[in-house]
Design an enzyme around this catalytic site. Structure first.
Site, PDB file in Angstrom:
ATOM      1  N   ASP A   1      -7.327  -5.682  -5.193  1.00  0.00           N
ATOM      2  CA  ASP A   1      -7.049  -4.516  -6.084  1.00  0.00           C
ATOM      3  C   ASP A   1      -7.109  -4.955  -7.465  1.00  0.00           C
ATOM      4  O   ASP A   1      -7.496  -4.331  -8.335  1.00  0.00           O
ATOM      5  CB  ASP A   1      -5.540  -4.245  -5.936  1.00  0.00           C
ATOM      6  CG  ASP A   1      -5.254  -3.255  -4.696  1.00  0.00           C
ATOM      7  OD1 ASP A   1      -6.120  -2.425  -4.197  1.00  0.00           O
ATOM      8  OD2 ASP A   1      -4.166  -3.105  -4.314  1.00  0.00           O
TER       9      ASP A   1
ATOM     10  N   HIS B   1       1.877   3.065  -3.511  1.00  0.00           N
ATOM     11  CA  HIS B   1       1.063   4.083  -3.956  1.00  0.00           C
ATOM     12  C   HIS B   1       1.441   5.299  -4.021  1.00  0.00           C
ATOM     13  O   HIS B   1       1.514   6.110  -5.292  1.00  0.00           O
ATOM     14  CB  HIS B   1      -0.300   3.751  -3.691  1.00  0.00           C
ATOM     15  CG  HIS B   1      -1.081   2.730  -3.955  1.00  0.00           C
ATOM     16  ND1 HIS B   1      -1.716   2.596  -5.030  1.00  0.00           N
ATOM     17  CD2 HIS B   1      -1.475   1.468  -3.448  1.00  0.00           C
ATOM     18  CE1 HIS B   1      -2.322   1.546  -5.376  1.00  0.00           C
ATOM     19  NE2 HIS B   1      -2.208   0.763  -4.282  1.00  0.00           N
TER      20      HIS B   1
ATOM     21  N   GLN C   1       0.865  -1.267  -0.013  1.00  0.00           N
ATOM     22  CA  GLN C   1      -0.005   0.030  -0.074  1.00  0.00           C
ATOM     23  C   GLN C   1       0.630   1.206  -0.133  1.00  0.00           C
ATOM     24  O   GLN C   1       0.610   2.210  -0.808  1.00  0.00           O
ATOM     25  CB  GLN C   1      -1.001   0.194   1.147  1.00  0.00           C
ATOM     26  CG  GLN C   1      -1.876  -1.043   1.124  1.00  0.00           C
ATOM     27  CD  GLN C   1      -2.741  -0.893  -0.081  1.00  0.00           C
ATOM     28  OE1 GLN C   1      -2.898  -1.593  -1.012  1.00  0.00           O
ATOM     29  NE2 GLN C   1      -3.629   0.245  -0.159  1.00  0.00           N
TER      30      GLN C   1
ATOM     31  N   GLU D   1     -10.025   2.173   4.876  1.00  0.00           N
ATOM     32  CA  GLU D   1     -10.395   1.677   3.341  1.00  0.00           C
ATOM     33  C   GLU D   1     -10.323   0.166   3.250  1.00  0.00           C
ATOM     34  O   GLU D   1     -11.291  -0.360   2.645  1.00  0.00           O
ATOM     35  CB  GLU D   1      -9.423   2.480   2.439  1.00  0.00           C
ATOM     36  CG  GLU D   1      -9.523   2.129   1.042  1.00  0.00           C
ATOM     37  CD  GLU D   1      -8.536   2.794  -0.024  1.00  0.00           C
ATOM     38  OE1 GLU D   1      -8.829   2.723  -1.200  1.00  0.00           O
ATOM     39  OE2 GLU D   1      -7.476   2.986   0.728  1.00  0.00           O
ATOM     40  N   HIS D   2      -9.046  -0.234   3.479  1.00  0.00           N
ATOM     41  CA  HIS D   2      -8.743  -1.687   3.382  1.00  0.00           C
ATOM     42  C   HIS D   2      -8.316  -1.971   4.735  1.00  0.00           C
ATOM     43  O   HIS D   2      -7.561  -1.589   5.620  1.00  0.00           O
ATOM     44  CB  HIS D   2      -7.434  -1.923   2.805  1.00  0.00           C
ATOM     45  CG  HIS D   2      -7.696  -1.555   1.301  1.00  0.00           C
ATOM     46  ND1 HIS D   2      -6.923  -0.297   0.829  1.00  0.00           N
ATOM     47  CD2 HIS D   2      -8.293  -2.025   0.172  1.00  0.00           C
ATOM     48  CE1 HIS D   2      -7.121  -0.084  -0.405  1.00  0.00           C
ATOM     49  NE2 HIS D   2      -8.111  -0.861  -0.829  1.00  0.00           N
TER      50      HIS D   2
ATOM     51  N   HIS E   1     -55.811  18.803   0.105  1.00  0.00           N
ATOM     52  CA  HIS E   1     -55.498  17.429  -0.371  1.00  0.00           C
ATOM     53  C   HIS E   1     -56.427  16.609  -0.190  1.00  0.00           C
ATOM     54  O   HIS E   1     -56.561  15.546  -0.977  1.00  0.00           O
ATOM     55  CB  HIS E   1     -54.255  17.106   0.887  1.00  0.00           C
ATOM     56  CG  HIS E   1     -53.043  17.860   0.528  1.00  0.00           C
ATOM     57  ND1 HIS E   1     -52.552  19.126   0.414  1.00  0.00           N
ATOM     58  CD2 HIS E   1     -51.422  17.210   0.379  1.00  0.00           C
ATOM     59  CE1 HIS E   1     -51.219  19.322   0.291  1.00  0.00           C
ATOM     60  NE2 HIS E   1     -50.743  18.181   0.175  1.00  0.00           N
TER      61      HIS E   1
END
Length: 435
Positions: A366, A266, A263, A332-333, A425
């Protein structure tokens, strides 16, 4: 190599725990003003603004913003066979998992002659963003396009930044992946300007406004999404990628170090967090990081991410407290590498996606797990989910009532409309029963 945060001295909960946990220093709000200006520039000046922004941010002026269909076809033909095969497998797996997300139409019978139909309608048109930057992301083409197609979206446009290495064209692997999925509308545009173009349209390009914009990007992409939210729907304001690994002393430190590095490669702002109740595991992971980081291709980038304020090894008293830390972080993960990961899963509430056990690394998600890798970051998994068919679907109710079924509730409607001082109504119902 990586910071050590010991939370064992006292029990931390709520706001205090959230503040103690490592986070990247990026702030979407800090980019809002600049992103708004870039979006408005594209809205008012169209193509010329997009070209200027490409020169400014991508270092190249694309020969054409809309990619010719011939270029898409050529990119597909020149895809390396192994890459094409992997993309085809990813497409098949993500399509299968996405199909399971589409809710069936349901009919609820309230009474005789009275029913509510719950159906899910796709939006008409979407704009899907595929980032450029430090890596090439054909997998993100798959993750964006497939759920939109499965949801039934009829019009799909893709944008990706112009690449200086390819004379201002979109990266050919991105183009090949898009064409493999049958996409014909691709634009060489990136950053906040691309988001603005999708939201407001560019008439001279034949680019019509979209209903929903999805896809990851940098802080300016996230800020631009915030700027156009309400004009269009968005998936989330995705920021730097994150991994949190929850592990005990039975975990393999070599594997954990490899996952943290995967990770961290990235981006320098990527977050890599290990939460464990084992001093021994923490020490062995640090040793493995010191061994593995110099050997990885993007070692400088990885080292910057691991030594940044967003990354740490967090020591907790037990795995229950580790689950509390994970929920507060809302990663996130999330990887769970413990003796019994299934039992710990029941304690997890907040995560973009959960990977259970040694054989389910984030790298699998991924590319080829079948799950989607476009996920909420920065703690947003507390209230939002990963990209899926629901991103492109709207629940819609259809009401069917017979005259008798309406008559059965006529008095109730009159009572409530008069109580709310909205007598017309009730009159609208009564009109259906008058001569």
């Amino acid at each position: 190599m990586i910071a050590l945060l010991d939370l064992r001295s006292e029990h931390h909960t709520g706001v205090r725990l959230s503040r103690l946990l490592p986070r990247p220093s990026t702030d979407v709000a800090s980019a809002e003003a600049a992103a708004h200006q870039l979006v408005e520039d594209v809205r008012s000046r169209g193509v010329e603004a997009l070209l200027e922004q490409a020169e400014r941010f991508d270092g190249v002026r694309p020969p054409a913003i809309r990619v010719p269909l011939a270029d898409l076809d050529r990119a597909l033909q020149t895809l390396a066979p192994d890459v094409r095969g992997a993309l085809e497998e990813a497409i098949a797996r993500v399509r299968q998992a996405s199909a399971a997300q589409v809710p069936p139409e349901r009919v609820t019978r309230i009474a005789d002659g009275a029913e509510i139909v719950q159906r899910w309608q796709p939006v008409s048109r979407v704009g899907l963003y595929v980032p450029g930057g430090k890596a090439v992301y054909p997998s993100s083409v798959v993750m964006n396009v497939v759920p939109a197609q499965v949801a039934g979206v009829g019009s799909i446009a893709v944008a990706s930044p112009a690449q200086r290495a390819f004379g201002g064209a979109v990266h050919p692997v991105i183009l090949g992946a898009a064409r493999l999925l049958g996409i014909e509308e691709v634009y060489a545009m990136g950053g906040a300007g691309a988001i603005g173009a999708f939201a407001h349209g560019v008439e001279s390009l034949g680019l019509d406004p979209v209903d929903v914009i999805t896809g990851p990007g940098n802080v300016f992409v996230a800020a631009a999404k915030r700027a156009v939210k309400g004009v269009v729907g968005i998936d989330s304001e995705a920021g730097p990628t994150e991994i949190l690994i929850l592990a005990d002393d039975a975990a393999d430190p070599r594997v954990i170090a490899a996952d943290l590095i995967s990770q961290a490669e990235h981006d320098e702002l990527a977050a890599a967090v290990l939460v464990t109740d084992s001093d021994d595991l923490a020490a062995r992971v640090i040793t493995e990081l010191e061994r593995q980081v110099p050997a990885t291709r993007h070692s400088e980038r990885v080292r910057a991410a691991l030594t940044g304020p967003q990354s740490a090894i967090v020591l907790v008293r037990d795995l229950d407290e580790g689950a509390d830390v994970s929920n507060a972080y809302a990663p996130e993960h999330l990887e769970i590498q413990t003796v019994d990961p299934e039992s710990l899963l029941a304690r997890i509430d907040n995560a973009g996606v959960v990977f259970l056990g040694r054989s389910a690394p984030v790298s699998l998600g991924d590319y080829l797990a079948g799950s989607n890798h476009v996920l909420p970051t920065g703690g947003q998994s507390r209230f939002s989910s990963g990209l899926g068919t629901s991103t492109f679907l709207r629940p819609q109710q259809v009401v069917r009532y017979s005259a008798d079924a309406l008559a059965a509730v006529r008095d109730g409607i009159r009572a409530l409309s008069d109580a709310e001082d909205l007598p017309a109504h009730g009159d609208a119902v009564d009109a259906r029963f008058s001569e």
